[in-house]
Scaffold this active site. Structure first.
Site, short mmCIF file in Angstrom:
data_model
loop_
_atom_site.label_atom_id
_atom_site.label_comp_id
_atom_site.label_asym_id
_atom_site.label_seq_id
_atom_site.Cartn_x
_atom_site.Cartn_y
_atom_site.Cartn_z
N CYS A 125 43.02 97.41 40.32
CA CYS A 125 43.08 97.50 38.85
C CYS A 125 42.60 98.83 38.29
CB CYS A 125 42.35 96.33 38.20
SG CYS A 125 40.59 96.25 38.59
N LYS A 198 35.49 83.97 42.01
CA LYS A 198 35.47 84.91 40.89
C LYS A 198 36.24 84.33 39.72
CE LYS A 198 36.81 89.55 39.49
NZ LYS A 198 37.17 90.90 39.88
N LYS A 251 30.79 85.18 41.14
CA LYS A 251 30.80 86.13 40.04
C LYS A 251 31.45 85.51 38.81
CE LYS A 251 32.89 90.51 38.95
NZ LYS A 251 34.09 91.25 39.13
C1 PBG Z 1 37.84 94.65 39.77
C2 PBG Z 1 36.48 94.23 39.39
C3 PBG Z 1 36.01 93.80 38.14
C4 PBG Z 1 34.65 93.62 38.26
C5 PBG Z 1 34.32 93.92 39.59
N1 PBG Z 1 35.47 94.27 40.27
C6 PBG Z 1 36.72 93.64 36.86
C7 PBG Z 1 37.69 92.58 36.66
O1 PBG Z 1 37.97 91.76 37.53
O2 PBG Z 1 38.27 92.59 35.58
C8 PBG Z 1 33.72 93.21 37.15
C9 PBG Z 1 32.32 93.70 37.28
C10 PBG Z 1 31.52 93.66 36.04
O3 PBG Z 1 31.93 93.14 34.98
O4 PBG Z 1 30.41 94.18 36.11
N2 PBG Z 1 38.78 93.64 39.89
#
Ligand code: PBG
Length: 326
Positions: A125, A198, A251
């Protein structure tokens, strides 16, 4: 009337030393992983504060080296890297380019501090023009065509010297694809810390400013998990373990402590938790207003993760905590 017989819990709270003697959980420097945002730029002095995350920065390689150097002197043991490439494209090419910014940062850090555990966030991303974690066709993030690119990214990171790869994309089958590719490339000893559980969380808002990775259309709800679901977390964890994950991550953190506990109770693998950007920003904002005792709230939030059963904690507060622990 005072009854003759009742529980006197206060006996073991009578002094700091007594409380410490019976304390059940503790946060140590060994548990903490510091996230860093490294930007591809020719300007060596580049260091841009992220407005929604006061105290966190996008850093040039040079500034990253400086910051990590200070943190290592304070006891930093591990970090995780996110990249902000100069150029983005539909396929996220810079994620798996050998000269991609994260690969450069890994080489630099491992060269300077061989003992430091350098983890790499494995995702597209930050590198795609549309900001999604996979390849987009017909306005839909395509699962299977993305797997090969994620595997290439992990291999490029391992080749640069990453100690751990951490897939955060939430495509199905990516842990298997990455494990196969790493093994085939000879990296049998590089562990996978999978963002197994996640959620599609609004708490990632500030991160998307930090990593310049906001999706340009739609959202991530077709690949990240639906927040009301708990049983589904176990299916995600089982799938990633069977595919070869070495560490399971949950997460976000504080709003999902019930999930951390369930993962802990159901699996024997190390469990990691990510205290995400929005959690950082909330504590920071209240602290900057003088509404809370910042250090006390930070330590209380981190020990909550230990109490819930987490082994490792990814937190933007790592550098502050290292200073407190010292
Ligand atoms: C990439 C990623 C994200 C986060 C960690 N790896 C963003 C998302 O999934 O949109 C979020 C970490 C944070 O909010 O501190 N995919």
């Amino acid at each position: 009337m005072i009854p003759a017989d009742f529980y006197r819990g206060r006996r073991l709270r009578s002094s700091l030393t007594m409380r410490e003697l019976v304390r059940e959980n503790a946060v140590t420097a060994n548990d903490l992983i510091m996230p860093y945002f490294v930007a591809e730029t020719d300007d060596e002095s580049f260091m841009k504060e992220i407005s929604s995350m006061p105290g966190q920065y996008q850093l040039s390689l040079k500034q990253l080296e400086k910051k990590v150097g200070e943190a290592v002197a304070n006891g930093l043991k591990s970090c995780i890297l996110f990249g902000i490439p100069a150029e983005k494209d539909e396929m996220g090419t810079q994620a798996y380019a050998d000269a991609g910014i994260v690969q450069k940062a890994i080489r630099l850090l491992k060269d300077r501090w061989p003992e430091l555990i350098v983890c790499a966030d494995t995702c597209l991303c930050e590198y795609t023009s549309h900001g999604h974690c996979g390849i987009v066709q017909h306005d839909y993030v395509q699962n299977d065509p993305t797997l090969n690119l994620l595997a290439k990214t992990a291999v490029a990171q391992a080749r640069a010297g990453a100690d751990v790869v951490a897939p955060s994309d939430m495509m199905d089958g990516r842990v298997a694809a990455i494990r196969d590719a790493l093994d085939e490339a000879g990296f049998i000893n590089v562990p996978i810390m999978s963002y197994a559980v996640k959620y599609a969380s609004a708490f990632y808002g500030p991160f998307r400013e930090a990593a310049e990775s906001a999706p340009q259309f739609g959202d991530r709800k077709t690949y990240q998990m639906d927040p009301p679901n708990a049983r589904e977390a176990m299916r995600e964890a089982v799938a990633d373990l069977e595919e070869g994950a070495d560490i399971l991550m949950v997460k976000p953190g504080l709003p999902y402590l019930d999930i951390v506990r369930q993962v802990r109770d159901n699996f024997d693998t190390p469990v990691a938790v990510y205290q995400v950007s929005g959690e950082y920003s909330m504590i920071k904002a209240a602290a900057l207003n003088g509404w809370i005792d910042e250090q006390a709230v930070i330590m209380e939030s981190l020990v909550a993760f230990k109490r819930a059963g987490a082994d490792l904690i990814l937190t933007y507060f790592t550098e502050d905590v290292l200073k407190t622990l010292k």
